[in-house]
Design a protein around this motif. Sequence first.
Motif, PDB file in Angstrom:
ATOM      1  N   UNK A  94       0.847  -1.207   0.000  1.00 14.60           N
ATOM      2  CA  UNK A  94       0.000   0.000   0.000  1.00 14.60           C
ATOM      3  C   UNK A  94       0.875   1.247   0.000  1.00 14.60           C
ATOM      4  N   UNK A 107       3.975   1.545  -1.046  1.00 14.85           N
ATOM      5  CA  UNK A 107       4.655   1.660  -2.353  1.00 14.85           C
ATOM      6  C   UNK A 107       3.699   2.188  -3.414  1.00 14.85           C
ATOM      7  N   UNK A 108       2.486   1.659  -3.394  1.00 16.27           N
ATOM      8  CA  UNK A 108       1.497   2.077  -4.396  1.00 16.27           C
ATOM      9  C   UNK A 108       1.206   3.574  -4.263  1.00 16.27           C
ATOM     10  N   UNK A 109       0.949   4.003  -3.023  1.00 13.39           N
ATOM     11  CA  UNK A 109       0.603   5.409  -2.814  1.00 13.39           C
ATOM     12  C   UNK A 109       1.788   6.314  -3.176  1.00 13.39           C
ATOM     13  N   UNK A 146       4.088   5.695  -5.423  1.00  9.21           N
ATOM     14  CA  UNK A 146       4.217   5.733  -6.888  1.00  9.21           C
ATOM     15  C   UNK A 146       3.146   6.624  -7.511  1.00  9.21           C
ATOM     16  N   UNK A 147       1.933   6.545  -6.973  1.00 10.82           N
ATOM     17  CA  UNK A 147       0.857   7.356  -7.534  1.00 10.82           C
ATOM     18  C   UNK A 147       1.104   8.848  -7.288  1.00 10.82           C
ATOM     19  N   UNK A 205      -6.284   8.538  -5.006  1.00  9.88           N
ATOM     20  CA  UNK A 205      -5.359   7.469  -4.602  1.00  9.88           C
ATOM     21  C   UNK A 205      -6.084   6.256  -4.027  1.00  9.88           C
ATOM     22  N   UNK A 247      -8.032   4.202  -6.597  1.00 11.77           N
ATOM     23  CA  UNK A 247      -7.132   3.436  -7.457  1.00 11.77           C
ATOM     24  C   UNK A 247      -6.450   2.312  -6.684  1.00 11.77           C
ATOM     25  N   UNK A 248      -6.235   2.541  -5.392  1.00  8.83           N
ATOM     26  CA  UNK A 248      -5.663   1.465  -4.562  1.00  8.83           C
ATOM     27  C   UNK A 248      -6.641   0.284  -4.512  1.00  8.83           C
ATOM     28  N   UNK A 262      -6.529  -1.429  -7.757  1.00  8.81           N
ATOM     29  CA  UNK A 262      -5.287  -2.199  -7.854  1.00  8.81           C
ATOM     30  C   UNK A 262      -5.451  -3.551  -7.156  1.00  8.81           C
ATOM     31  N   UNK A 298      -2.728   9.949 -14.537  1.00  9.07           N
ATOM     32  CA  UNK A 298      -3.047   9.046 -13.418  1.00  9.07           C
ATOM     33  C   UNK A 298      -3.098   7.593 -13.913  1.00  9.07           C
ATOM     34  N   UNK A 321       0.442   6.104 -14.512  1.00  9.47           N
ATOM     35  CA  UNK A 321       1.111   5.682 -13.277  1.00  9.47           C
ATOM     36  C   UNK A 321       0.509   4.368 -12.774  1.00  9.47           C
ATOM     37  N   UNK A 322      -0.811   4.313 -12.803  1.00 16.17           N
ATOM     38  CA  UNK A 322      -1.504   3.109 -12.329  1.00 16.17           C
ATOM     39  C   UNK A 322      -1.127   1.908 -13.193  1.00 16.17           C
ATOM     40  N   UNK A 337       2.377   0.597 -12.615  1.00 18.76           N
ATOM     41  CA  UNK A 337       2.435  -0.164 -11.365  1.00 18.76           C
ATOM     42  C   UNK A 337       1.859  -1.578 -11.560  1.00 18.76           C
TER      43      UNK A 337
END
Lengths: 189, 281
Positions: free
Chosen positions: A180, A182-184, A186-187, B171, B174-175, B178, B209, B212-213, B216
Amino acid sequence: MTKFLKPLTIADHEQVVKICAQYFTSELGFRILEFNLGNTYTGSIDLLAVNHTRVHLIFINTSHFPDTLFRSLTGYRRFRQDSDFLCRVYGAKDVNFDLTPELVILSPDFLPEISSVLREMMRVPVKLFRYLMFGHESDPELFVEELVESKRESAQEGLDLAAVRKNLGIEESVLTDDEIREFLAQMRS
Amino acid sequence: MGEGRNPGRRPEDVARYYLSDILSERAGENPQQAVTDHSRRVHVCAPGSSAMAAFFLANLSLELARNRYPVIIHDPAEDGQIDVRALMMSVADQHTVPGILRVSLYGLPEILITRGEQGAEKCLGNSCHTSTNVLDTQPEYVRLIGVPGSIDHLRGVGQGSYVMMVSRQDDMSLLQCYAYVKVLAGKDPGVSISLVLDESEDSRTAHVRFQRFSDRVFTKCGVSIRYLGSLVHDACLGLSMVQGKPLVLFQDASSSKEQVISIAQEFLSWSGHVRGEGHAR
């Protein structure tokens, strides 16, 4: 007894600049080099200040924020053009003008989403402060706070990841704390 | 002369061929022998909003119909949520088989709406009505299957599936998206996923956005995501929800309508394989 404070509006721009200058010197430890550097046509800076890490170009809005924002852009350009001259005036030993310049804008109000827009659009670091004055014009009291964006970011660093997972309906087996973070990161990069 | 098959067509065969709504009847197939084509399925998943899942199910089904594909929508909405039926209220035919709503606009193939993914099968079990059999015997129907807003429901998504996701671009949304993609990719690395960014401020920001998503997801899950576009919320979109009329049927031009049509075109291109056009993923 409860007191209700009503914001005070001071029309004199020079007076507001002097009041705000006290905040930067006494609260943030800045050293003010110049008041009102430049002019309307070439770009003017209300306060030129330095500390150990940066040169701060401070702009104080007392009327319309978009005008002040534009003034900060022309003021920055003026500063870049005159940096050699300022070096000669203040001496390289006394002030290091090679430090990264930062725009500091104070205003009673801001446009919506201005922090994120500036963060995306600007190469130059920008800090926004909201200020309000209270009391009497002859002896005003100043309230200053940095705009929420930076506070929100620092708050996110201390995010309760278990609560985040619960809110989003995600189990730990799907996303770990590190994933989580790392994801945040990167975003937001 | 023997009882051999007559290669010619009798008048009733010709009439059925030209007048039937059902494509397999036009092709002369026996509906009872036809088998459901499980590859003609697209799952639509909006983790943060059941209303937006319903919104896209309704509008995409009309765009598919406009391109000559009959559609079955499996509406995932639970009680109290905005569902596809509510959004198709003004165009649906109320006089149909219980449990199935039919939308049949002039000159277009029909759209059938049923509750949940198992709804069609339940109807088949309880009734021998011809129309209900259509749901399981017509391979040419494209099935748009709404996935309810819980990650557990992704377990029902089969191998080689097409999944269209709708997410806001902040965020946390998108989390969540993900996490859903990670579950899908873990179950089936060959899954095909597309994404729509909802409530975007502007298309450029939305695209950044998405990049980036997508980076990842590709790095961590090995899945390449197809971007279908972004959607701004404006007054027309709100009106569409309130009036129960899909946005693509509105006469007036609006930003949201243009974006929905653009998303639908991308969707058609992405899901070409599903519709039997042999597109690469």
